[in-house]
Design an enzyme around this catalytic site. Structure first.
Site, mmCIF file in Angstrom:
data_model
loop_
_atom_site.group_PDB
_atom_site.id
_atom_site.type_symbol
_atom_site.label_atom_id
_atom_site.label_comp_id
_atom_site.label_asym_id
_atom_site.label_seq_id
_atom_site.Cartn_x
_atom_site.Cartn_y
_atom_site.Cartn_z
ATOM 1 N N ARG A 49 18.738 -27.814 16.770
ATOM 2 C CA ARG A 49 20.040 -28.444 16.524
ATOM 3 C C ARG A 49 19.849 -29.833 15.940
ATOM 4 O O ARG A 49 20.585 -30.269 15.064
ATOM 5 C CB ARG A 49 20.877 -28.517 17.815
ATOM 6 N N TYR A 101 43.179 -30.754 0.788
ATOM 7 C CA TYR A 101 42.867 -29.379 1.197
ATOM 8 C C TYR A 101 43.606 -29.066 2.505
ATOM 9 O O TYR A 101 43.589 -29.861 3.445
ATOM 10 C CB TYR A 101 41.351 -29.237 1.371
ATOM 11 N N ASP A 173 36.274 -35.978 -0.823
ATOM 12 C CA ASP A 173 35.924 -34.559 -0.791
ATOM 13 C C ASP A 173 35.646 -34.157 -2.239
ATOM 14 O O ASP A 173 36.552 -34.131 -3.073
ATOM 15 C CB ASP A 173 37.091 -33.754 -0.197
ATOM 16 N N LYS A 198 31.438 -23.460 -1.699
ATOM 17 C CA LYS A 198 32.013 -23.285 -3.035
ATOM 18 C C LYS A 198 30.936 -23.400 -4.119
ATOM 19 O O LYS A 198 30.008 -22.621 -4.108
ATOM 20 C CB LYS A 198 33.162 -24.285 -3.207
HETATM 21 C C1 LIG Z 1 36.919 -24.831 1.225
HETATM 22 C C2 LIG Z 1 37.187 -26.284 1.268
HETATM 23 C C3 LIG Z 1 36.994 -27.032 2.451
HETATM 24 C C4 LIG Z 1 36.587 -26.377 3.764
HETATM 25 O O1 LIG Z 1 35.338 -25.806 3.696
HETATM 26 P P1 LIG Z 1 34.875 -24.504 4.551
HETATM 27 O O2 LIG Z 1 33.478 -24.319 4.056
HETATM 28 O O3 LIG Z 1 35.808 -23.400 4.209
HETATM 29 O O4 LIG Z 1 34.948 -24.861 5.988
HETATM 30 C C5 LIG Z 1 37.225 -28.390 2.396
HETATM 31 N N1 LIG Z 1 37.642 -28.997 1.267
HETATM 32 C C6 LIG Z 1 37.844 -28.316 0.131
HETATM 33 C C7 LIG Z 1 38.322 -29.026 -1.084
HETATM 34 C C8 LIG Z 1 37.629 -26.939 0.083
HETATM 35 O O5 LIG Z 1 37.859 -26.259 -1.045
#
Ligand SMILES: *Cc1c(COP(=O)(O)O)cnc(C)c1O
Length: 405
Positions: A49, A101, A173, A198
């Site tokens: 961890r 988001y 982000d 992503k």
């Molecule tokens: C998908 C996404 C998240 C969250 O990520 P997860 O991997 O689904 O937990 C946060 N911010 C943006 C812009 C996203 O597209």
């Protein structure tokens, strides 16, 4: 180390790092625990961890790609978002954009409801709202640019300037562009967050997240919290994500080349009323995109002429696009935000975010773009050629789920 270009970092980081056998590709370390070298003498790692080789290789690569000092790999993108909130006390204010988001919006507002932090919602794409920061005195300002789903941009430099003048940290982000196409730290942002699910992984087969900090001190504090609350990512996920990262730049190059052609195709289509893509000269923030981004990305949204039924018919006539949420994989996905990603929002908030019944979002993949455009064209043509059958007329989209994102 001399500065390396992004393709070189993504491809080479961790290559030949194996000391035991000289494996070219970093081996996978699944062991949860590590023997001490001697009494009271730890090796590099002691417990899974707290530290893991595969996480570290990925974290270092991402930190170098973003121009930060430290990377922390988390189990999901939301875990990365949550980690950053550990910097706030109950009387600290977090400023968030009105169209961030959905999962982040839900997390921030639910933490605020429990009194764990304070939240103020602002339209950060509008520079006039930055004047309000003086009165709000936030501890942290959250930005997300371009925004989801209608790709509005926030001027990173302007937000950083306003935030710094009131002593606030800034977190960005950067999921929608990836480090290949935007580096917020270059503009003074303190913390970059990614859903590596992503573009960074890019193959729609790992859920993961990352936090990258501008300074080592902030990185140290957040790494301590990541271990403390136990949200670090699994070794195999890091292994796969690093494998995806190897091709980040070539993938992004093809994603955005295809996206621009699709956006241009949609812009001249008689079936489309509006296209949202920062790479189009018609995008109101095209110049800002050129200033703060290295490219325009692979996400394209548009409004189809018609209503909910038109959207439904179009979306179910496509063969080369999967009707699915998420984004950033090599395969093209298409989604109807009002009934899918944004179904949990109330109608008024949806309208403010620009998410009507006719809005369609595409995560443009790296297939042959002529095949993608031919598929869009045949689906549009069907809207004209076959008057809606009784069945189609009465077709009501049932949201796949009503939970938020
Ligand atoms: C998908 C996404 C998240 C969250 O990520 P997860 O991997 O689904 O937990 C946060 N911010 C943006 C812009 C996203 O597209």
């Amino acid at each position: 180390m001399s500065q390396r270009n992004k393709s070189t970092i993504a491809v080479r980081h961790g290559i030949e790092a194996d000391k035991a056998h000289g494996a070219v590709v970093p081996p996978l370390y699944l062991s949860t625990t590590y023997s001490f070298a001697d009494f009271d003498t730890k090796r590099d790692y002691d417990y899974g961890r707290s530290g893991n080789f595969n996480r570290d290789v990925l974290a270092e690569a991402l930190a170098e790609l973003e121009g930060g000092q430290r990377g922390i790999i988390t189990a999901t993108g939301m875990a990365a978002v949550h980690l950053v909130t550990q910097l706030l006390n109950h009387d600290d204010t977090l400023v968030i954009p009105h169209d961030c988001y959905g999962g982040s919006y839900r997390l921030f507002t639910s933490l605020a409801k429990r009194g764990l932090l304070k939240v103020e919602v602002l339209d950060l794409t509008d520079s006039a709202s930055l004047e309000k920061l003086g009165a709000i005195k936030p501890k942290l300002v959250w930005i997300e640019t371009p925004s989801n789903p209608i790709l509005r941009l926030t001027d990173i430099e302007a937000v950083v300037k306003a935030a710094k003048s009131v002593g606030a940290l800034v977190a960005a982000d950067n999921t929608f562009l990836s480090p290949a196409l935007q580096n917020p730290i270059l503009f003074g942002v303190d913390i970059v967050v990614h859903s590596t699910t992503k573009y960074i992984n890019g193959h729609s087969d790992v859920v993961g997240g990352a936090v990258i900090t501008k300074t080592a001190e902030l990185g140290e504090e957040l790494a301590w919290w990541a271990n403390n609350i136990g949200i670090t990512g699994a070794p195999f996920d890091s292994y796969l994500t690093l494998r995806g990262l190897r091709t980040l730049k070539v993938r992004l190059r093809q994603h955005q080349e295809n996206a621009l052609q699709i956006a241009q195709y949609l812009e001249q289509s008689p079936f489309v009323s509006q296209v949202y893509y920062p790479g189009l000269e018609s995008h109101p923030q095209h110049e800002l995109a050129k200033k703060q981004q290295f490219g325009f990305g692979g996400m394209v949204s548009f409004d189809i002429k018609g209503d909910l039924t038109t959207s439904a018919k179009f979306l179910t006539s496509l063969a080369q696009f999967s009707l699915a949420e998420s984004l950033g994989g090599v395969e093209s996905l298409i989604c109807h935000p009002a009934t899918m990603t944004h179904a949990g929002m109330d109608a008024q908030a949806r309208l403010e975010a620009g998410v009507g019944d006719t809005l369609i979002r595409i995560s443009v993949g790296i297939e042959d773009v002529q095949d993608l455009i031919a598929d869009l064209e045949q689906a549009f043509t069907q809207l004209n050629e076959q008057p809606a059958s009784d069945e189609a007329k009465g077709f009501k989209l049932t949201p796949a789920h009503t939970a938020l994102w």
